[in-house]
Design an enzyme around this catalytic site. Structure first.
Site, PDB file in Angstrom:
ATOM      1  N   ILE A  21       0.566  -1.125  -0.051  1.00  0.00           N
ATOM      2  CA  ILE A  21      -0.206  -0.028  -0.057  1.00  0.00           C
ATOM      3  C   ILE A  21       1.001   1.297  -0.040  1.00  0.00           C
ATOM      4  O   ILE A  21       0.307   2.298  -0.063  1.00  0.00           O
ATOM      5  CB  ILE A  21      -0.919  -0.022   1.157  1.00  0.00           C
ATOM      6  CG1 ILE A  21      -0.193  -0.030   2.576  1.00  0.00           C
ATOM      7  CG2 ILE A  21      -2.136  -1.059   0.984  1.00  0.00           C
ATOM      8  CD1 ILE A  21      -0.934   0.186   3.762  1.00  0.00           C
ATOM      9  N   GLY A  22       2.024   1.171  -0.001  1.00  0.00           N
ATOM     10  CA  GLY A  22       3.146   2.324   0.050  1.00  0.00           C
ATOM     11  C   GLY A  22       4.598   1.866  -0.406  1.00  0.00           C
ATOM     12  O   GLY A  22       4.712   0.672  -0.012  1.00  0.00           O
ATOM     13  N   GLY A  24       8.745   3.683  -0.528  1.00  0.00           N
ATOM     14  CA  GLY A  24       9.588   4.843  -0.453  1.00  0.00           C
ATOM     15  C   GLY A  24      10.799   4.328  -0.965  1.00  0.00           C
ATOM     16  O   GLY A  24      11.080   3.213  -1.630  1.00  0.00           O
ATOM     17  N   VAL A  25      12.085   5.306  -0.943  1.00  0.00           N
ATOM     18  CA  VAL A  25      13.327   5.007  -1.215  1.00  0.00           C
ATOM     19  C   VAL A  25      13.842   3.674  -0.598  1.00  0.00           C
ATOM     20  O   VAL A  25      14.294   2.933  -1.429  1.00  0.00           O
ATOM     21  CB  VAL A  25      13.874   6.382  -0.754  1.00  0.00           C
ATOM     22  CG1 VAL A  25      15.823   5.863  -1.263  1.00  0.00           C
ATOM     23  CG2 VAL A  25      13.554   7.511  -1.521  1.00  0.00           C
ATOM     24  N   SER A  26      13.637   3.402   0.684  1.00  0.00           N
ATOM     25  CA  SER A  26      14.244   2.468   1.622  1.00  0.00           C
ATOM     26  C   SER A  26      13.082   1.596   2.294  1.00  0.00           C
ATOM     27  O   SER A  26      13.558   0.678   3.192  1.00  0.00           O
ATOM     28  CB  SER A  26      15.251   3.019   2.579  1.00  0.00           C
ATOM     29  OG  SER A  26      14.822   3.828   3.360  1.00  0.00           O
ATOM     30  N   ALA A  27      11.943   1.787   2.178  1.00  0.00           N
ATOM     31  CA  ALA A  27      10.869   1.144   2.861  1.00  0.00           C
ATOM     32  C   ALA A  27       9.603   0.855   1.969  1.00  0.00           C
ATOM     33  O   ALA A  27       9.384   1.776   1.154  1.00  0.00           O
ATOM     34  CB  ALA A  27      10.688   1.734   4.220  1.00  0.00           C
ATOM     35  N   SER A  28       9.001  -0.013   2.256  1.00  0.00           N
ATOM     36  CA  SER A  28       7.705  -0.527   1.589  1.00  0.00           C
ATOM     37  C   SER A  28       6.686  -0.615   2.933  1.00  0.00           C
ATOM     38  O   SER A  28       7.004  -1.196   3.828  1.00  0.00           O
ATOM     39  CB  SER A  28       7.717  -1.723   0.789  1.00  0.00           C
ATOM     40  OG  SER A  28       8.583  -1.326  -0.121  1.00  0.00           O
ATOM     41  N   LYS A  45       5.571  -1.828   8.023  1.00  0.00           N
ATOM     42  CA  LYS A  45       6.422  -0.863   7.160  1.00  0.00           C
ATOM     43  C   LYS A  45       7.692  -1.773   7.264  1.00  0.00           C
ATOM     44  O   LYS A  45       8.295  -2.144   8.343  1.00  0.00           O
ATOM     45  CB  LYS A  45       6.791   0.247   8.065  1.00  0.00           C
ATOM     46  CG  LYS A  45       7.776   1.169   7.449  1.00  0.00           C
ATOM     47  CD  LYS A  45       7.849   2.419   7.963  1.00  0.00           C
ATOM     48  CE  LYS A  45       8.754   3.570   7.244  1.00  0.00           C
ATOM     49  NZ  LYS A  45       8.731   4.811   8.153  1.00  0.00           N
ATOM     50  N   ASP A 139       9.228  16.426  10.498  1.00  0.00           N
ATOM     51  CA  ASP A 139       8.869  16.085   9.406  1.00  0.00           C
ATOM     52  C   ASP A 139       7.168  16.083   9.076  1.00  0.00           C
ATOM     53  O   ASP A 139       6.716  15.106   8.559  1.00  0.00           O
ATOM     54  CB  ASP A 139       9.444  14.695   8.869  1.00  0.00           C
ATOM     55  CG  ASP A 139       9.541  14.548   7.296  1.00  0.00           C
ATOM     56  OD1 ASP A 139       9.469  15.661   6.353  1.00  0.00           O
ATOM     57  OD2 ASP A 139       9.428  13.506   6.806  1.00  0.00           O
TER      58      ASP A 139
END
Length: 487
Positions: A21-22, A24-28, A45, A139
């Site tokens: 469902i998502g 990123g550069v270093s994570a799913s 995550k 952030d």
């Protein structure tokens, strides 16, 4: 009596992955079920330890922070453990995804103000709690604000959060809350000025700035511009994605037409968050008492007006991936070039126009910029400060110009091949017009409804139909010639 905390299994075999469902550069991030917990739906995550910029200690800090914090508007971590070279963080599943995905998929021009107030108040509750516990988030943005189907809002992603003090009194009799952080963290779009110039140090008020930028993001559908891509990159992005980098074109244009109206209370609240001097920004606790949040609606209001018609998190992720694949990946050189520009062209300040809720970045002068301004340029600079509605120059539009090259207030650009840019933009405009005509033809063919069109639009469609017919005839002729040769 304290409620017993659920103990989640620290074994990958206890979880069944349903879908991604998502990413990123270093994570799913995955939707999954925890089998021993009666198939409870969770989010996992998975952080690739080899790809992550943060070291293992930093990641452990994130998960520790998430597990220790207890607030209805904070996303807790149920547990975390390593699987091969990945760190799995098990969290509650938020079925509507992030505010960023909600806005980008269903409200590209921004959310209604009465819905924004609900989301912002819930987020502000989380920030206030974090600050009371001695933590900065660092952030805050729509992408880190998660929403569930019942309207509940949770602040997530503590990958760059930091404890600025231990909430105890030191032996000297003063709290260490005056300590200030100096390392740069967060996303450039949302960075407070004091974070950009981190040698001066920053504190809790940096989160308040980011909160203000998030308010603009929800109001306009995107955050303010934070760096200027070069001309080549800009044209490429326009052609490939139609995601215009020149933020001011989209937002100020719509404001002038009166499409977006914001209440005085909202504009004032955002203005307080975006004070250049962090000492003048209110605390999260004080901001919660602002009139903008006084008559805030309940969660059921956003369920009815925003969430009920949304796709779920997995559908939104699938749609976003299809869109990314359809436009193709950006050229690697372009990405590296843009990263370098983000690094070297950080904002040095902002000009906030409260009347139309617009924020324009100010960039530091580059090495090529002249250290001394001419009297004419100084006069123009004074005029610009006095006039809130100045003409947007090529520099402000993201055409890859230096600050010096874009000083002319009448839009004239020095040292810039204007004819070449105009030629390319005209070609692009023509291409867009033809694409629009083709889309209209397809819509008309599928729906059977005829739209009211101007004479110019009718002529464009006629030309496009003739082109299609001509292309069809050419194909028929080629096939006939091929058949005759083979026969």
């Amino acid at each position: 009596m304290a409620r017993n905390k659920l103990e989640f299994p620290l074994d990958a075999e206890a979880y069944e992955i349903i879908c991604k469902i998502g990413v990123g550069v270093s994570a799913s991030v995955y939707k999954a079920i925890c089998i021993p917990m009666n198939s409870m739906v969770v989010a996992i995550k998975a952080i690739d330890l080899d790809q992550s910029r943060a070291d293992f200690d930093s990641l452990r800090r994130e998960t520790k922070t998430m597990s220790l914090l207890s607030h209805p508007n904070i996303l807790n971590a149920y547990c975390s453990f390593t699987v091969d070279r990945c760190l799995w963080v098990v969290m509650p599943f938020m079925s509507c995804g992030s505010l960023h995905s909600i806005v980008s998929s269903s409200f590209p021009s921004g959310l209604p103000e009465n819905c924004i107030s609900v989301f912002l108040k819930e987020t502000l509750n989380a920030i206030s709690y974090l600050h009371d516990q001695g933590h900065l988030h660092r952030d805050i943005k729509a992408g880190n604000i998660l929403v569930d189907s019942d309207g509940s809002v949770k602040l997530a992603d503590f990958g760059v959060s930091a404890s600025i003090y231990e909430p105890v009194t030191s032996s000297s009799g003063t709290t260490s809350s005056s300590l200030r952080l100096t390392d740069i963290a967060g996303t450039p779009y949302w960075m407070a000025p004091e974070v950009v110039h981190s040698h001066t140090g920053y504190g809790f008020k940096a989160d308040i700035w980011s909160f203000g930028i998030t308010a603009l993001e929800l109001a306009h559908g995107r955050p303010p511009l934070s760096h200027l891509p070069p001309l080549k990159s800009l044209l490429m992005k326009i052609t490939k994605r139609f995601h215009f980098s020149d933020y001011e074109i989209n937002t100020s244009g719509s404001s002038k037409k009166g499409n977006k109206k914001f209440s005085k209370a909202f504009r004032e609240m955002v203005g307080l968050c975006l004070e250049q001097d962090p000492t003048k920004r209110p605390s999260a606790e004080k901001l919660l008492k602002h009139p903008f949040f006084k008559n805030c609606k309940g969660l059921d209001f956003v369920v009815k007006n925003v969430l009920h018609s949304l796709s779920n998190a997995e559908q939104m992720f699938m749609e976003s991936q299809i869109l990314i694949k359809s436009v193709g990946d950006d050229d690697e050189e372009e990405e590296e070039e843009d990263e370098e520009i983000v690094k070297n062209r950080r904002i040095s300040g902002w000009n906030f126009r409260e009347d139309d809720l617009q924020l324009s970045p100010v960039f530091p002068a580059t090495e090529s910029d002249s250290s001394e301004s001419s009297p004419r340029e100084e006069d123009q600079s004074k005029d610009k400060k006095e006039d809130d509605n100045v003409t947007i120059t090529g520099y402000e539009l993201g055409l890859g110009l230096s600050n010096e090259e874009a000083k002319n207030q009448e839009g004239e650009v020095v040292g810039f091949d204007k004819d070449l840019v105009l030629e390319k933009l005209k070609v692009l405009k023509k291409s867009l017009e033809h694409q629009r005509a083709r889309v209209s033809i397809i819509i008309e063919a599928l729906s059977g409804d005829k739209e009211e069109k101007s004479r110019e639009e009718e002529l464009l469609e006629m030309v496009e139909k003739l082109k299609i017919e001509l292309e069809t005839e050419k194909l028929k002729t080629l096939r006939a010639d091929k058949d005759s040769v083979l026969g």
